[in-house]
Design a protein around this motif. Structure first.
Motif, PDB file in Angstrom:
ATOM      1  N   PHE A  34      32.485  96.068  48.677  1.00  0.00           N
ATOM      2  CA  PHE A  34      33.803  96.694  48.749  1.00  0.00           C
ATOM      3  C   PHE A  34      34.752  95.719  49.448  1.00  0.00           C
ATOM      4  CE2 PHE A  34      32.319 100.864  47.518  1.00  0.00           C
ATOM      5  CZ  PHE A  34      31.025 100.937  48.001  1.00  0.00           C
ATOM      6  N   TYR A  36      38.428  95.492  51.348  1.00  0.00           N
ATOM      7  CA  TYR A  36      39.474  96.284  51.981  1.00  0.00           C
ATOM      8  C   TYR A  36      40.588  95.371  52.473  1.00  0.00           C
ATOM      9  CZ  TYR A  36      36.117 100.177  52.346  1.00  0.00           C
ATOM     10  OH  TYR A  36      35.223 101.179  52.081  1.00  0.00           O
ATOM     11  N   GLN A  38      43.851  95.573  55.461  1.00  0.00           N
ATOM     12  CA  GLN A  38      44.386  96.352  56.570  1.00  0.00           C
ATOM     13  C   GLN A  38      45.664  95.698  57.070  1.00  0.00           C
ATOM     14  OE1 GLN A  38      41.992  96.598  60.192  1.00  0.00           O
ATOM     15  NE2 GLN A  38      42.683  98.699  60.525  1.00  0.00           N
ATOM     16  N   LEU A  44      42.126 100.827  57.056  1.00  0.00           N
ATOM     17  CA  LEU A  44      41.578 100.013  55.982  1.00  0.00           C
ATOM     18  C   LEU A  44      41.834 100.723  54.657  1.00  0.00           C
ATOM     19  CD1 LEU A  44      39.798  99.265  58.563  1.00  0.00           C
ATOM     20  CD2 LEU A  44      38.140  98.448  56.894  1.00  0.00           C
ATOM     21  N   LEU A  46      40.992 100.542  50.635  1.00  0.00           N
ATOM     22  CA  LEU A  46      40.113  99.926  49.662  1.00  0.00           C
ATOM     23  C   LEU A  46      40.930  99.287  48.558  1.00  0.00           C
ATOM     24  CD1 LEU A  46      37.135  99.534  48.748  1.00  0.00           C
ATOM     25  CD2 LEU A  46      37.440 101.602  47.384  1.00  0.00           C
ATOM     26  N   GLU A  59      41.373  99.713  42.801  1.00  0.00           N
ATOM     27  CA  GLU A  59      42.070 100.936  43.168  1.00  0.00           C
ATOM     28  C   GLU A  59      43.476 100.917  42.577  1.00  0.00           C
ATOM     29  OE1 GLU A  59      40.612 103.618  45.169  1.00  0.00           O
ATOM     30  OE2 GLU A  59      38.965 102.394  44.360  1.00  0.00           O
ATOM     31  N   PHE A  91      44.899  91.607  56.895  1.00  0.00           N
ATOM     32  CA  PHE A  91      43.518  91.422  57.333  1.00  0.00           C
ATOM     33  C   PHE A  91      42.636  91.909  56.196  1.00  0.00           C
ATOM     34  CE2 PHE A  91      40.420  90.460  60.330  1.00  0.00           C
ATOM     35  CZ  PHE A  91      39.612  91.523  60.714  1.00  0.00           C
ATOM     36  N   ILE A  93      38.868  92.549  54.652  1.00  0.00           N
ATOM     37  CA  ILE A  93      37.482  92.750  55.116  1.00  0.00           C
ATOM     38  C   ILE A  93      36.600  93.158  53.937  1.00  0.00           C
ATOM     39  CG2 ILE A  93      35.987  93.964  56.738  1.00  0.00           C
ATOM     40  CD1 ILE A  93      38.369  94.790  58.309  1.00  0.00           C
ATOM     41  N   ARG A  97      27.110  96.974  50.537  1.00  0.00           N
ATOM     42  CA  ARG A  97      26.272  98.159  50.594  1.00  0.00           C
ATOM     43  C   ARG A  97      24.877  97.848  50.058  1.00  0.00           C
ATOM     44  NH1 ARG A  97      23.979 101.955  47.780  1.00  0.00           N
ATOM     45  NH2 ARG A  97      23.488 103.853  48.904  1.00  0.00           N
ATOM     46  N   TYR A 103      26.177 100.460  54.901  1.00  0.00           N
ATOM     47  CA  TYR A 103      27.379  99.642  54.767  1.00  0.00           C
ATOM     48  C   TYR A 103      27.442  98.634  55.913  1.00  0.00           C
ATOM     49  CZ  TYR A 103      28.758 103.476  51.688  1.00  0.00           C
ATOM     50  OH  TYR A 103      28.791 104.408  50.686  1.00  0.00           O
ATOM     51  N   PHE A 105      29.779  95.400  57.389  1.00  0.00           N
ATOM     52  CA  PHE A 105      31.085  94.771  57.237  1.00  0.00           C
ATOM     53  C   PHE A 105      31.039  93.293  57.606  1.00  0.00           C
ATOM     54  CE2 PHE A 105      34.123  98.145  56.397  1.00  0.00           C
ATOM     55  CZ  PHE A 105      33.356  99.276  56.633  1.00  0.00           C
ATOM     56  N   GLY A 106      31.850  92.506  56.893  1.00  0.00           N
ATOM     57  CA  GLY A 106      32.102  91.146  57.320  1.00  0.00           C
ATOM     58  C   GLY A 106      33.046  91.188  58.513  1.00  0.00           C
ATOM     59  N   SER A 107      33.269  90.036  59.125  1.00  0.00           N
ATOM     60  CA  SER A 107      34.089  89.979  60.337  1.00  0.00           C
ATOM     61  C   SER A 107      35.580  89.904  60.032  1.00  0.00           C
ATOM     62  CB  SER A 107      33.671  88.790  61.196  1.00  0.00           C
ATOM     63  OG  SER A 107      33.697  87.607  60.424  1.00  0.00           O
TER      64      SER A 107
END
Lengths: 114, 110
Positions: A34, A36, A38, A44, A46, A59, A91, A93, A97, A103, A105-107
């Motif tokens: 996924f 995202y 932000q 966040l 999607l 989306e 930002f 991200i 999954r 889930y 997350f990357g940094s």
């Protein structure tokens, strides 16, 4: 535990150029990735969902020709922001999954377009 | 209407205080519920899942009311390190996307 390595962590680019962001799952296979975005003081949102070997699902309101997603392997997904403009500064991200790890997350990547 | 709504705060509380955050979600088909914590300019990190019977993890207690489509998080004995944004997150299940609320900002002061 599961780790997703996201690079770069920050990038500054000129308007009109393209930027590629990579997310790698280091010790597991990410069946779904996924992406995202932000904006400051917002949550966040999607952008798209990608499954390995198939086209990403975007989306509503997200331009697929501008935000190119490639998920060619179970451990690597990339997001390319093409012809970036200042309003794309945000930002970004990724979240991988996996059935075993849920889930992860990357940094995040902070993109600034000047 | 937003899919997941939260009071953005900020909540400014002294150390040791008890603070509660609320969240409502619009899709009654939501299956999974979480609280994430996000520090400034960092990725969100899972704080805890939320179960129908309510669950506790140390100083943190989460509650779910499916009938009212309402989720809560209670933090007892607040620490300075609890200062962060708390994100309410729902999911339709089956490996579907996570839907994030806008987050509630908490600032704990000495």
């Amino acid at each position: 535990g599961a780790v997703v390595s996201q690079h770069p962590s920050w990038v500054i680019c000129k308007s009109g150029t393209s930027v590629k962001i990579e997310c790698r799952s280091l010790d597991f296979q990410a069946t779904t990735m996924f992406w995202y975005r932000q904006f400051p003081k917002q949550s966040l949102m999607l952008m798209a969902t990608s499954n390995e070997g198939s086209k990403a699902t975007y989306e509503q309101g997200v331009e697929k020709d501008k935000f190119l997603i490639n998920h060619a392997s179970l451990t690597l997904s990339t997001l390319t922001v093409t012809s970036a403009h200042p309003e794309d500064s945000s930002f970004y991200i990724c979240s991988a999954r996996n059935r075993d790890y849920g889930y992860t997350f990357g940094s995040g990547t902070r993109l600034t377009v000047v | 209407r937003k899919e997941v709504e939260q009071d953005p705060g900020p909540f400014n509380v002294p150390e040791g205080a008890t603070v509660a955050f609320n969240c409502t979600y619009s899709n009654s088909a939501s299956q999974s519920f979480f609280w994430y914590r996000q520090d400034c300019r960092k990725e969100p990190k899972l704080l805890m899942s939320v179960y129908s019977s309510g669950n506790e993890d140390g100083r943190f207690t989460a509650q779910l009311n499916r009938a009212s489509q309402y989720i809560s998080l209670l933090i007892r004995d607040s620490k300075l390190s609890d200062s962060a944004t708390y994100l309410c997150v729902v999911n339709l299940g089956g490996g579907d996307k996570l839907i994030f609320g806008t987050g509630t900002r908490l600032q704990v002061f000495p």
